[in-house]
Write an enzyme that holds these catalytic residues in place. Structure first.
Site, PDB file in Angstrom:
ATOM      1  N   TYR A 153       0.855  -1.186   0.000  1.00  0.00           N
ATOM      2  CA  TYR A 153       0.000   0.000   0.000  1.00  0.00           C
ATOM      3  C   TYR A 153       0.891   1.236   0.000  1.00  0.00           C
ATOM      4  O   TYR A 153       1.881   1.289   0.735  1.00  0.00           O
ATOM      5  CB  TYR A 153      -0.891   0.013   1.243  1.00  0.00           C
ATOM      6  CG  TYR A 153      -1.769   1.245   1.376  1.00  0.00           C
ATOM      7  CD1 TYR A 153      -2.821   1.470   0.490  1.00  0.00           C
ATOM      8  CD2 TYR A 153      -1.546   2.175   2.396  1.00  0.00           C
ATOM      9  CE1 TYR A 153      -3.628   2.597   0.626  1.00  0.00           C
ATOM     10  CE2 TYR A 153      -2.361   3.301   2.524  1.00  0.00           C
ATOM     11  CZ  TYR A 153      -3.396   3.505   1.634  1.00  0.00           C
ATOM     12  OH  TYR A 153      -4.197   4.621   1.773  1.00  0.00           O
ATOM     13  N   ASP A 248       9.235   2.686  -0.126  1.00  0.00           N
ATOM     14  CA  ASP A 248       8.204   3.386   0.625  1.00  0.00           C
ATOM     15  C   ASP A 248       8.316   2.928   2.075  1.00  0.00           C
ATOM     16  O   ASP A 248       7.873   1.842   2.432  1.00  0.00           O
ATOM     17  CB  ASP A 248       6.820   3.085   0.041  1.00  0.00           C
ATOM     18  CG  ASP A 248       5.709   3.806   0.811  1.00  0.00           C
ATOM     19  OD1 ASP A 248       6.025   4.496   1.810  1.00  0.00           O
ATOM     20  OD2 ASP A 248       4.539   3.678   0.420  1.00  0.00           O
ATOM     21  N   LYS A 276       4.253   8.849   8.982  1.00  0.00           N
ATOM     22  CA  LYS A 276       3.903   8.267  10.290  1.00  0.00           C
ATOM     23  C   LYS A 276       4.836   8.708  11.429  1.00  0.00           C
ATOM     24  O   LYS A 276       4.641   9.787  11.968  1.00  0.00           O
ATOM     25  CB  LYS A 276       3.767   6.748  10.157  1.00  0.00           C
ATOM     26  CG  LYS A 276       2.643   6.395   9.147  1.00  0.00           C
ATOM     27  CD  LYS A 276       2.133   4.973   9.184  1.00  0.00           C
ATOM     28  CE  LYS A 276       0.843   4.854   8.395  1.00  0.00           C
ATOM     29  NZ  LYS A 276       0.944   4.284   7.061  1.00  0.00           N
TER      30      LYS A 276
HETATM   31  C1  LIG Z   1       0.364   4.844   5.749  1.00  0.00           C
HETATM   32  C2  LIG Z   1       1.119   4.603   4.497  1.00  0.00           C
HETATM   33  C3  LIG Z   1       1.035   5.473   3.400  1.00  0.00           C
HETATM   34  C4  LIG Z   1       0.081   6.629   3.364  1.00  0.00           C
HETATM   35  O1  LIG Z   1       0.369   7.578   4.335  1.00  0.00           O
HETATM   36  P1  LIG Z   1      -0.814   8.589   4.780  1.00  0.00           P
HETATM   37  O2  LIG Z   1      -0.143   9.484   5.768  1.00  0.00           O
HETATM   38  O3  LIG Z   1      -1.891   7.755   5.336  1.00  0.00           O
HETATM   39  O4  LIG Z   1      -1.232   9.323   3.558  1.00  0.00           O
HETATM   40  C5  LIG Z   1       1.856   5.235   2.311  1.00  0.00           C
HETATM   41  N1  LIG Z   1       2.709   4.195   2.295  1.00  0.00           N
HETATM   42  C6  LIG Z   1       2.806   3.345   3.322  1.00  0.00           C
HETATM   43  C7  LIG Z   1       3.799   2.232   3.258  1.00  0.00           C
HETATM   44  C8  LIG Z   1       2.005   3.508   4.448  1.00  0.00           C
HETATM   45  O5  LIG Z   1       2.091   2.630   5.449  1.00  0.00           O
END
Ligand SMILES: *Cc1c(COP(=O)(O)O)cnc(C)c1O
Length: 441
Positions: A153, A248, A276
């Site tokens: 994701y 990511d 995060k």
């Molecule tokens: C949470 C997450 C996102 C999105 O971040 P948001 O702050 O919710 O927009 C993108 N990539 C990864 C791996 C994530 O865990």
């Protein structure tokens, strides 16, 4: 089949009332889909406050929290140093739309302790960070296609909501409505842990792939730990094809160590995204790379990216106060050891009882899976039917004062605020909940 519940369900009167109201204001009563508790029993709990490892809901129920706001709260809720720094900074105003020294301070903290990036830019969310990293890769390589993996994701930008995991899998959909087919056509999706699929994709789209994006520690659709050799193969095939490799690390960054998964595996990606944890609970994301690649970003370069609240001083303050604590000697070691002991104890209990249950864990991330598999490395290997067991376990745990994210596809996190007492109580609650799940079969 409804299972026998041996203790009473917690009271959710106030939460249910708030939820009814919320449904008149927001689609599904929430501002982010997984919060709606669609995959577990009952209505969503409305949270009143958090402190350390504990949460209290609107009905006064108290929980030990393993969702930790989906990862950011590595120091637990309402950490005193983060709170005090935020209060200090917000006395001077909350946004200027002009640079502040706080942005330099957070950037320096990150860059001097990270061997994998030289320059960065702050955004206000992980989604924005990833979306911008993709644009940068396309602008830099002058190619359009990107390759992503089923079960990873990367936020909700158009090019990446192509068979994405997280909440989408929970809702049983493979992508979102509202995304032009032409966008999806530029995104190639392959399975994780499959070098043949990678070879095939690079052969078919030779010279066209701007970037490969991966969660090097995939943690949004279960915890699909990859082998280091696979990640190294990915690094090599990208280099050979002039394709940028994007890690990511919105979850894994500052979580598995200060240098995230890049540091854990010692693999140099071309671009890294964080989010995060970096904001200490406030909205912050960032993407970083070599100075050479980053200088393709506006105003020096031709790739446009901006944000009214980017580098917001209050958010920077929270990030500074949080990251400074992560840099204390022994911080990660203590957190990792605590989580390993927790995961091992639960696995041991399940094994002794002969339960078909596994705890997958890396550093302070864990995932409960109702399976016998020694490892699950690709999204297709998760049995959707096993989510019924998670649903029962989730209810039993809530009734015993333990809060997990409301979906069996979500991982759990341990924070430095979790005490030995918290973990002992949690283990006991998990043992009882597993007994209920397996005895009712
Ligand atoms: C949470 C997450 C996102 C999105 O971040 P948001 O702050 O919710 O927009 C993108 N990539 C990864 C791996 C994530 O865990």
């Amino acid at each position: 089949m409804e299972t026998q519940n041996n203790i009473n369900d917690i009271s959710r009167e106030k939460s249910a009332e708030l939820y009814e109201k919320a449904k008149t204001y927001f689609p599904g009563g929430v501002n982010s889909p997984v919060r709606a508790f669609k995959s577990v029993y009952g209505t969503p709990l409305f949270i009143q406050k958090g402190d350390g490892s504990h949460l209290w809901d609107a009905d006064g129920n108290e929980f030990i929290d393993y969702c930790c706001s989906w990862g950011p709260l590595i120091l637990g809720h309402n950490n005193a140093q983060v709170r005090e720094k935020v209060i200090e900074v917000l006395q001077n105003g909350m946004s200027f739309g002009a640079p502040t020294a706080l942005e330099n301070e957070l950037a320096e903290l990150i860059l001097t302790n990270n061997r994998f990036i030289e320059k960065l830019r702050f955004t206000s969310s992980g989604t924005e960070a990833v979306m911008s990293a993709i644009r940068l890769a396309r602008g830099y390589t002058k190619r359009d296609k990107i390759l992503k993996f089923e079960g990873c994701y990367h936020g909700h930008s158009d090019s990446l909501l192509v068979k994405a995991g997280s909440g989408l899998v929970t809702f049983g959909e493979t992508s979102s409505a509202g995304i032009p087919k032409a966008f999806a056509d530029e995104t190639i999706v392959v399975s994780l842990n499959d070098t043949n699929a990678l070879d095939a994709a690079f052969a078919e789209f030779k010279g066209q792939i701007a970037a490969v994006i991966i969660e090097p520690i995939p943690a949004n659709n279960g915890l699909l730990l990859q082998e280091k050799a696979y990640l190294q193969y990915l690094r090599e095939i990208c280099t050979q094809n002039g394709t940028l490799l994007i890690f990511d690390e919105v979850i894994s960054g500052f979580r598995v160590g200060f240098e995230g998964a890049a540091g854990y595996y010692n693999i140099q990606p071309d671009i890294i995204t964080y989010g995060k944890i970096i904001g200490g609970g406030l909205p912050v994301g960032m993407y970083g790379s070599s100075a050479k690649i980053m200088d393709h970003i506006s105003p020096v370069g031709t790739v446009y990216q901006a944000g009214t609240l980017s580098g917001n001083p209050v958010a920077m303050a929270a990030g500074i106060a949080q990251l400074n604590q992560l840099l204390q000697p022994g911080f990660y070691e203590a957190l990792n050891n605590k989580t390993t002991a927790f995961a091992n104890a639960i696995q041991q209990y399940a094994d002794e009882k002969g339960y078909h249950f596994k705890v997958y864990q890396i550093r302070s991330i864990f995932w409960f899976a109702f399976t016998d598999a020694e490892a699950i490395r690709a999204a297709e290997e998760i049995n959707p039917a096993s989510m019924v067991d998670f649903k029962v376990m989730h209810r039993e745990l809530l009734n015993r004062g333990i809060y997990l994210g409301p979906s069996g596809y979500e991982v759990g996190f341990i924070s430095s605020a979790h005490t030995d007492d918290d973990l002992a109580k949690t283990k006991q609650a998990i043992f009882e909940s597993l007994d209920i799940v397996f005895n009712s079969k």
